[in-house]
Motif scaffolding. Structure first.
Motif, short mmCIF file in Angstrom:
data_model
loop_
_atom_site.label_atom_id
_atom_site.label_comp_id
_atom_site.label_asym_id
_atom_site.label_seq_id
_atom_site.Cartn_x
_atom_site.Cartn_y
_atom_site.Cartn_z
N PRO A 9 0.83 -1.21 0.00
CA PRO A 9 0.00 0.00 0.00
C PRO A 9 0.86 1.26 0.00
O PRO A 9 2.03 1.23 0.39
CB PRO A 9 -0.80 -0.12 1.31
N MET A 10 0.30 2.35 -0.47
CA MET A 10 0.91 3.68 -0.39
C MET A 10 2.22 3.79 -1.17
O MET A 10 3.14 4.51 -0.79
CB MET A 10 1.15 4.08 1.07
N ILE A 11 2.33 3.09 -2.28
CA ILE A 11 3.52 3.20 -3.12
C ILE A 11 3.47 4.54 -3.87
O ILE A 11 2.43 4.93 -4.42
CB ILE A 11 3.59 2.04 -4.12
N LYS A 12 4.62 5.22 -3.92
CA LYS A 12 4.70 6.49 -4.63
C LYS A 12 5.73 6.39 -5.75
O LYS A 12 6.71 5.65 -5.64
CB LYS A 12 5.11 7.62 -3.67
N PRO A 13 5.53 7.15 -6.81
CA PRO A 13 6.54 7.16 -7.87
C PRO A 13 7.71 8.07 -7.51
O PRO A 13 7.59 8.96 -6.67
CB PRO A 13 5.76 7.75 -9.07
N VAL A 14 8.85 7.83 -8.13
CA VAL A 14 9.97 8.76 -8.09
C VAL A 14 9.80 9.69 -9.28
O VAL A 14 9.75 9.24 -10.43
CB VAL A 14 11.32 8.03 -8.16
N ILE A 15 9.71 10.99 -9.02
CA ILE A 15 9.42 11.96 -10.07
C ILE A 15 10.63 12.84 -10.32
O ILE A 15 11.23 13.38 -9.38
CB ILE A 15 8.21 12.83 -9.70
N SER A 16 11.01 12.96 -11.59
CA SER A 16 12.14 13.82 -11.99
C SER A 16 11.66 14.83 -13.01
O SER A 16 10.78 14.54 -13.83
CB SER A 16 13.27 12.97 -12.58
N GLU A 17 12.23 16.02 -12.98
CA GLU A 17 11.92 17.08 -13.93
C GLU A 17 13.20 17.53 -14.63
O GLU A 17 14.24 17.70 -13.99
CB GLU A 17 11.28 18.28 -13.24
N LEU A 18 13.10 17.72 -15.94
CA LEU A 18 14.23 18.21 -16.72
C LEU A 18 13.79 19.39 -17.57
O LEU A 18 12.62 19.46 -17.99
CB LEU A 18 14.76 17.11 -17.66
N GLU A 19 14.70 20.31 -17.83
CA GLU A 19 14.42 21.39 -18.75
C GLU A 19 14.41 20.85 -20.18
O GLU A 19 15.14 19.92 -20.51
CB GLU A 19 15.49 22.48 -18.63
N VAL A 20 13.56 21.44 -21.02
CA VAL A 20 13.56 21.08 -22.44
C VAL A 20 14.68 21.88 -23.10
O VAL A 20 14.53 23.07 -23.39
CB VAL A 20 12.20 21.39 -23.09
N ARG A 21 15.80 21.20 -23.32
CA ARG A 21 16.97 21.88 -23.89
C ARG A 21 17.51 21.08 -25.07
O ARG A 21 17.38 19.85 -25.10
CB ARG A 21 18.06 22.03 -22.82
N PRO A 22 18.11 21.77 -26.03
CA PRO A 22 18.59 21.05 -27.22
C PRO A 22 19.68 20.04 -26.89
O PRO A 22 20.44 20.22 -25.93
CB PRO A 22 19.11 22.17 -28.12
N TYR A 23 19.72 19.01 -27.69
CA TYR A 23 20.70 17.93 -27.57
C TYR A 23 20.58 17.21 -26.24
O TYR A 23 21.58 16.89 -25.58
CB TYR A 23 22.13 18.45 -27.78
N THR A 24 19.34 16.96 -25.86
CA THR A 24 19.05 16.16 -24.67
C THR A 24 18.35 14.88 -25.09
O THR A 24 17.40 14.91 -25.88
CB THR A 24 18.15 16.94 -23.68
N TYR A 25 18.82 13.76 -24.57
CA TYR A 25 18.20 12.46 -24.83
C TYR A 25 17.81 11.84 -23.49
O TYR A 25 18.58 11.89 -22.53
CB TYR A 25 19.18 11.51 -25.53
N VAL A 26 16.61 11.27 -23.43
CA VAL A 26 16.13 10.55 -22.25
C VAL A 26 15.86 9.11 -22.66
O VAL A 26 15.14 8.87 -23.64
CB VAL A 26 14.86 11.19 -21.67
N VAL A 27 16.42 8.16 -21.92
CA VAL A 27 16.28 6.74 -22.25
C VAL A 27 15.63 6.02 -21.08
O VAL A 27 16.17 5.98 -19.98
CB VAL A 27 17.65 6.10 -22.55
N ILE A 28 14.42 5.47 -21.31
CA ILE A 28 13.77 4.62 -20.31
C ILE A 28 13.57 3.24 -20.91
O ILE A 28 13.52 3.08 -22.13
CB ILE A 28 12.43 5.22 -19.82
N PHE A 29 13.42 2.22 -20.05
CA PHE A 29 13.36 0.86 -20.55
C PHE A 29 12.84 -0.07 -19.46
O PHE A 29 12.80 0.28 -18.27
CB PHE A 29 14.75 0.39 -21.01
#
Length: 254
Positions: free
Chosen positions: A145-165
């Motif tokens: 019960p009561m599981i929470k996500p880990v939340i991250s915020e990034l600026e939208v900037r050129p030449y940025t790649y985000v990889v999830i899997f």
């Protein structure tokens, strides 16, 4: 001549690519990826890995992804969506079944990239300053019960790649005593070349298949988001999908 010349407005393009494969001999992947255009502008991508494999895992992951997409479509915030999907799974399966959940969003209103993660597997951010592994402890949904996500915020900037899997990528080569070593592998990616995220997702998938000798030991799904310099003159949105289809065998005519 008097007056000032306004600064030229620069634009950025958001590109997203997905590569996925089912584990060897499994038939159908237990991972589900869904996308939606956010009501306030932007896009969200939901990645769910259902416990187990095959048809049962696919049914579960599809159910959870559909619920997440429905809530996002109604304007719910990403963190609230992750909590609600967990509550649903925990109640529906009485704490007996787990799933991992990632929500990757580009929110045009805030100008942020948002990553909500209920997944022990990390995600990676590549930019001109290097590669960062976001591996804060995170728990799958459904078991407690009561599981929470880990939340991250990034600026939208050129030449940025985000990889999830999903964790199948990390397990590549495990049965042969090898490690995909993602951090080192991603460090070689030429960020400033502006290559498409599709190239990166395919490169990662092919590397994993090499380590597994062409027989993946688990379902693998990779989502890569890239922010690259855009073309202000053409505000065109495109979506392309490629998937194999096995043609059914029809009975010969009498």
């Amino acid at each position: 001549m008097s007056g000032a010349i306004g600064a030229m407005r620069s634009t950025l393009d958001i590109h997203v690519a997905v590569a996925k494969i089912a584990h060897h001999g499994g038939g159908e992947s237990g991972d589900t990826i869904e996308t939606i255009e956010r009501p306030g502008g932007g896009f969200s991508f939901v990645l769910v890995d259902g416990q187990g494999s095959g048809r049962g895992a696919k049914t579960l992951s599809n159910l959870l992804a559909t619920r997440a997409i429905s809530l996002l479509k109604d304007g719910a915030r990403d963190g609230a969506v992750a909590r609600a999907v967990h509550d649903y799974l925990y109640t529906y399966r009485m704490g007996q079944v787990a799933a991992t959940l990632n929500i990757l969003s580009v929110d045009f209103q805030s100008g942020k990239i948002l990553i909500s993660r209920n997944n022990p597997a990390p995600f990676f951010v590549l930019d001109p300053e290097g590669v960062v592994s976001h591996n804060e402890p995170s728990t799958p949904i459904g078991l407690q019960p009561m599981i929470k996500p880990v939340i991250s915020e990034l600026e939208v900037r050129p030449y940025t790649y985000v990889v999830i899997f999903t964790d199948g990528l990390l397990r590549a080569g495990e049965r042969y005593g090898e490690d995909i070593e993602l951090l080192n592998y991603l460090s070689a990616w030429p960020v400033m070349d502006g290559r498409s995220p599709g190239e990166l997702s395919e490169m990662l998938l092919q590397r994993a298949l090499e380590l597994d000798r062409g027989e993946p030991c688990d379902d693998m799904s990779i989502v890569v988001l890239a922010v690259l310099p855009g073309n202000e003159a053409a505000s065109i949105r495109r979506l392309a999908v490629s998937a194999p289809f096995e043609e059914p065998t029809w009975p010969a005519p009498m």
